[in-house]
Design a protein around this motif. Structure first.
Motif, PDB file in Angstrom:
ATOM      1  N   ILE A  18       0.853  -1.193   0.000  1.00 31.59           N
ATOM      2  CA  ILE A  18       0.000   0.000   0.000  1.00 31.59           C
ATOM      3  C   ILE A  18       0.886   1.239   0.000  1.00 31.59           C
ATOM      4  CG2 ILE A  18      -1.700   1.319   1.330  1.00 31.59           C
ATOM      5  CD1 ILE A  18      -2.706  -1.366   2.451  1.00 31.59           C
ATOM      6  N   GLN A  19       0.577   2.171  -0.881  1.00 29.24           N
ATOM      7  CA  GLN A  19       1.335   3.415  -0.980  1.00 29.24           C
ATOM      8  C   GLN A  19       0.742   4.449  -0.024  1.00 29.24           C
ATOM      9  OE1 GLN A  19       4.077   3.835  -2.807  1.00 29.24           O
ATOM     10  NE2 GLN A  19       4.335   5.927  -2.113  1.00 29.24           N
ATOM     11  N   ILE A  20       1.530   4.904   0.940  1.00 29.13           N
ATOM     12  CA  ILE A  20       1.098   5.946   1.883  1.00 29.13           C
ATOM     13  C   ILE A  20       1.309   7.298   1.203  1.00 29.13           C
ATOM     14  CG2 ILE A  20       1.571   7.052   4.102  1.00 29.13           C
ATOM     15  CD1 ILE A  20       0.460   4.385   4.612  1.00 29.13           C
ATOM     16  N   PRO A  21       0.298   8.162   1.205  1.00 30.22           N
ATOM     17  CA  PRO A  21       0.456   9.487   0.590  1.00 30.22           C
ATOM     18  C   PRO A  21       1.528  10.310   1.312  1.00 30.22           C
ATOM     19  CG  PRO A  21      -1.853   9.052   1.139  1.00 30.22           C
ATOM     20  CD  PRO A  21      -1.045   7.955   1.734  1.00 30.22           C
ATOM     21  N   GLN A  22       2.413  10.902   0.558  1.00 28.52           N
ATOM     22  CA  GLN A  22       3.495  11.693   1.136  1.00 28.52           C
ATOM     23  C   GLN A  22       2.994  12.956   1.822  1.00 28.52           C
ATOM     24  OE1 GLN A  22       6.676  10.744   1.395  1.00 28.52           O
ATOM     25  NE2 GLN A  22       6.057   8.819   0.469  1.00 28.52           N
ATOM     26  N   ASP A  23       1.854  13.474   1.351  1.00 30.30           N
ATOM     27  CA  ASP A  23       1.337  14.713   1.941  1.00 30.30           C
ATOM     28  C   ASP A  23       0.511  14.463   3.207  1.00 30.30           C
ATOM     29  OD1 ASP A  23      -0.963  13.594   0.892  1.00 30.30           O
ATOM     30  OD2 ASP A  23      -1.432  15.271  -0.438  1.00 30.30           O
ATOM     31  N   GLY A  24       0.311  13.181   3.569  1.00 28.58           N
ATOM     32  CA  GLY A  24      -0.424  12.856   4.781  1.00 28.58           C
ATOM     33  C   GLY A  24      -1.931  12.866   4.635  1.00 28.58           C
ATOM     34  N   TYR A  25      -2.436  13.117   3.427  1.00 29.28           N
ATOM     35  CA  TYR A  25      -3.875  13.142   3.177  1.00 29.28           C
ATOM     36  C   TYR A  25      -4.321  11.762   2.719  1.00 29.28           C
ATOM     37  CZ  TYR A  25      -8.416  14.247   1.149  1.00 29.28           C
ATOM     38  OH  TYR A  25      -9.748  14.262   0.848  1.00 29.28           O
ATOM     39  N   TYR A  26      -5.162  11.116   3.510  1.00 30.03           N
ATOM     40  CA  TYR A  26      -5.588   9.757   3.218  1.00 30.03           C
ATOM     41  C   TYR A  26      -6.925   9.705   2.481  1.00 30.03           C
ATOM     42  CZ  TYR A  26      -1.874   8.280   6.313  1.00 30.03           C
ATOM     43  OH  TYR A  26      -0.654   8.067   6.873  1.00 30.03           O
ATOM     44  N   GLY A  27      -7.498  10.839   2.141  1.00 29.91           N
ATOM     45  CA  GLY A  27      -8.808  10.900   1.505  1.00 29.91           C
ATOM     46  C   GLY A  27      -8.884  10.233   0.154  1.00 29.91           C
ATOM     47  N   ASN A  28      -7.768  10.095  -0.534  1.00 25.14           N
ATOM     48  CA  ASN A  28      -7.769   9.465  -1.857  1.00 25.14           C
ATOM     49  C   ASN A  28      -7.469   7.971  -1.804  1.00 25.14           C
ATOM     50  OD1 ASN A  28      -8.378  11.884  -3.154  1.00 25.14           O
ATOM     51  ND2 ASN A  28      -6.228  12.473  -3.209  1.00 25.14           N
ATOM     52  N   MET A  29      -7.223   7.454  -0.602  1.00 23.85           N
ATOM     53  CA  MET A  29      -6.962   6.019  -0.465  1.00 23.85           C
ATOM     54  C   MET A  29      -8.277   5.265  -0.440  1.00 23.85           C
ATOM     55  SD  MET A  29      -3.833   5.792   2.278  1.00 23.85           S
ATOM     56  CE  MET A  29      -3.760   4.017   2.181  1.00 23.85           C
ATOM     57  N   LEU A  30      -8.249   4.028  -0.908  1.00 21.71           N
ATOM     58  CA  LEU A  30      -9.430   3.180  -0.862  1.00 21.71           C
ATOM     59  C   LEU A  30      -9.725   2.785   0.583  1.00 21.71           C
ATOM     60  CD1 LEU A  30      -8.652   0.772  -3.839  1.00 21.71           C
ATOM     61  CD2 LEU A  30     -10.198   2.737  -3.827  1.00 21.71           C
ATOM     62  N   THR A  31     -10.999   2.666   0.901  1.00 24.06           N
ATOM     63  CA  THR A  31     -11.405   2.264   2.242  1.00 24.06           C
ATOM     64  C   THR A  31     -10.820   0.904   2.588  1.00 24.06           C
ATOM     65  OG1 THR A  31     -13.453   3.495   1.990  1.00 24.06           O
ATOM     66  CG2 THR A  31     -13.397   1.837   3.724  1.00 24.06           C
ATOM     67  N   ARG A  32     -10.772   0.032   1.609  1.00 25.97           N
ATOM     68  CA  ARG A  32     -10.204  -1.298   1.825  1.00 25.97           C
ATOM     69  C   ARG A  32      -8.741  -1.211   2.253  1.00 25.97           C
ATOM     70  NH1 ARG A  32     -11.185  -6.666  -1.016  1.00 25.97           N
ATOM     71  NH2 ARG A  32      -9.279  -7.782  -0.602  1.00 25.97           N
ATOM     72  N   GLU A  33      -7.989  -0.318   1.619  1.00 21.85           N
ATOM     73  CA  GLU A  33      -6.570  -0.163   1.957  1.00 21.85           C
ATOM     74  C   GLU A  33      -6.381   0.362   3.374  1.00 21.85           C
ATOM     75  OE1 GLU A  33      -4.587   0.759  -2.388  1.00 21.85           O
ATOM     76  OE2 GLU A  33      -5.312   2.440  -1.187  1.00 21.85           O
ATOM     77  N   THR A  34      -7.143   1.393   3.724  1.00 17.21           N
ATOM     78  CA  THR A  34      -6.990   1.955   5.068  1.00 17.21           C
ATOM     79  C   THR A  34      -7.449   0.948   6.120  1.00 17.21           C
ATOM     80  OG1 THR A  34      -9.128   3.084   4.909  1.00 17.21           O
ATOM     81  CG2 THR A  34      -7.166   4.363   4.334  1.00 17.21           C
ATOM     82  N   GLY A  35      -8.474   0.173   5.816  1.00 10.55           N
ATOM     83  CA  GLY A  35      -8.932  -0.860   6.739  1.00 10.55           C
ATOM     84  C   GLY A  35      -7.903  -1.959   6.927  1.00 10.55           C
TER      85      GLY A  35
END
Length: 70
Positions: free
Chosen positions: A29-46
């Protein structure tokens, strides 16, 4: 929206951040460098949160000697 979660042990923040990046790397999973997780899929964050929790529970069990008792 800013997180309202506060750490019980503030000095643990760096270790938790490191764990987040390690788990994300293991899962691909690619972590956003800017710290904004809003563009990540819910599945990934879960997946990320679930695996971090699993690892923290394992660490706590090891510290308790694997007995599961307090």
């Amino acid at each position: 929206m800013a997180s309202r979660n506060q750490l019980v042990v503030p000095n643990a923040r760096a270790a938790l951040e490191q764990m987040k990046f390690e788990v994300a790397r293991e899962l691909g999973i690619q972590i956003p460098q800017d710290g904004y997780y809003g563009n990540m899929l819910t599945r990934e964050t879960g997946q990320l949160g679930g695996n971090i929790t699993r690892r923290l529970v394992q660490m706590a069990e090891q510290q308790l000697g694997g007995s599961g008792r307090y």
